[in-house]
Design a protein around this motif. Sequence first.
Motif, PDB file in Angstrom:
ATOM      1  N   ASN A  42       0.729  -1.128   0.052  1.00  0.00           N
ATOM      2  CA  ASN A  42       0.014   0.095   0.037  1.00  0.00           C
ATOM      3  C   ASN A  42       0.875   1.365  -0.003  1.00  0.00           C
ATOM      4  O   ASN A  42       0.777   2.238   0.980  1.00  0.00           O
ATOM      5  N   SER A  43       1.806   1.370  -0.880  1.00  0.00           N
ATOM      6  CA  SER A  43       2.503   2.443  -1.035  1.00  0.00           C
ATOM      7  C   SER A  43       1.878   3.781  -1.426  1.00  0.00           C
ATOM      8  O   SER A  43       0.814   3.521  -1.878  1.00  0.00           O
ATOM      9  N   THR A  44       2.544   4.869  -0.680  1.00  0.00           N
ATOM     10  CA  THR A  44       1.520   6.196  -0.969  1.00  0.00           C
ATOM     11  C   THR A  44       2.424   6.919  -1.931  1.00  0.00           C
ATOM     12  O   THR A  44       2.122   8.325  -2.060  1.00  0.00           O
ATOM     13  N   ASP A  45       3.485   6.753  -2.410  1.00  0.00           N
ATOM     14  CA  ASP A  45       4.275   7.554  -3.421  1.00  0.00           C
ATOM     15  C   ASP A  45       3.987   7.027  -4.822  1.00  0.00           C
ATOM     16  O   ASP A  45       3.020   6.692  -5.009  1.00  0.00           O
ATOM     17  N   ASN A  46       4.935   7.536  -5.552  1.00  0.00           N
ATOM     18  CA  ASN A  46       4.804   7.209  -7.021  1.00  0.00           C
ATOM     19  C   ASN A  46       5.149   5.925  -7.606  1.00  0.00           C
ATOM     20  O   ASN A  46       5.455   5.723  -8.599  1.00  0.00           O
TER      21      ASN A  46
END
Length: 314
Positions: A42-46
């Motif tokens: 669940n990465s929140t970056d690009n």
Amino acid sequence: MMYPKVSIQIPTYNQESFIAKAIESCLMQDYENLEINIADDNSTDNSYMVIEPFLKDARVKYYKNNQNLGRVKNYRKALYKYATGEWVINLDGDDYFTDSGFVSKAMEDITNLANEHILVYQANHNIKKIATLLPASKWANENTILVDGKDYYLKYPEILNFTHCATMYNRKAAMELNFYSFDCLFTDFNSLVKLFIIGNILLSSKSVAVWHQHDLNQSATLNHTKIKVELASFDEISVFAQKYLPVKKVQLWNKRMKTFMLSIYLGMQQTTKGKIAGVKYLFLHFSFEKMHLRQLAKALLNVGVNKTNKKIDD
């Protein structure tokens, strides 16, 4: 001849700066029967924008958790839910392979020794040192040595070399041992060392992968709370090992590994104030034998700390 399927799992979280290099190093492998599973916690970056172009290759599959599970649970999910190969390599999203023939050479050696109950193949080793420490070992070829896993386990406090991303392991055996179930910084070591104990290991001198050390490595977060968990991890390993090895030998292994981990902890304290606080904490909470104090003293003086910090990766 079709070699067994190999699963490379790439657990990742907010590693947009590193993930492309990791995937590219997988795609350069010359082994045909390969799957590459990206397990995004669940990465929140690009990260996905970086990953998306690689999904055109049928070997690459992308899975994203609906919520952040944490590093260890994400490792476990990738192994138990996504991997379908007979053999598995765990390549963290900030690490990468350097040898395009890593997987093919490993599988060739494993297949050639199919009757030797090999459960782990690990490269990035000084096998001349291994041969000296374990003279009963057998040379498979000029770059590879076959080692009895129990002997390797007992000698590990002298070997102290472990590179997760340079390690291939048997998926079925790993799952039966409940891999990635102990939530600690060095969960990879906690899991793999149990495979050492129940089978044989192939060790290679080839340099095949890089553990990319940077400020965001989880191992750099070792603190008062986490050191207790790491030491408990060695206790958990020892309980398992006592089923297969003499209790006194396992107890000695446990003491030596705990001393090694405590020396890493002290070595990570970069200021005099931090070192003094670290020493006070350790002597309030742990007991030491004279034979172990020398190693801790070296850590306090930063002797060999950079080298030591590379011995168990995260």
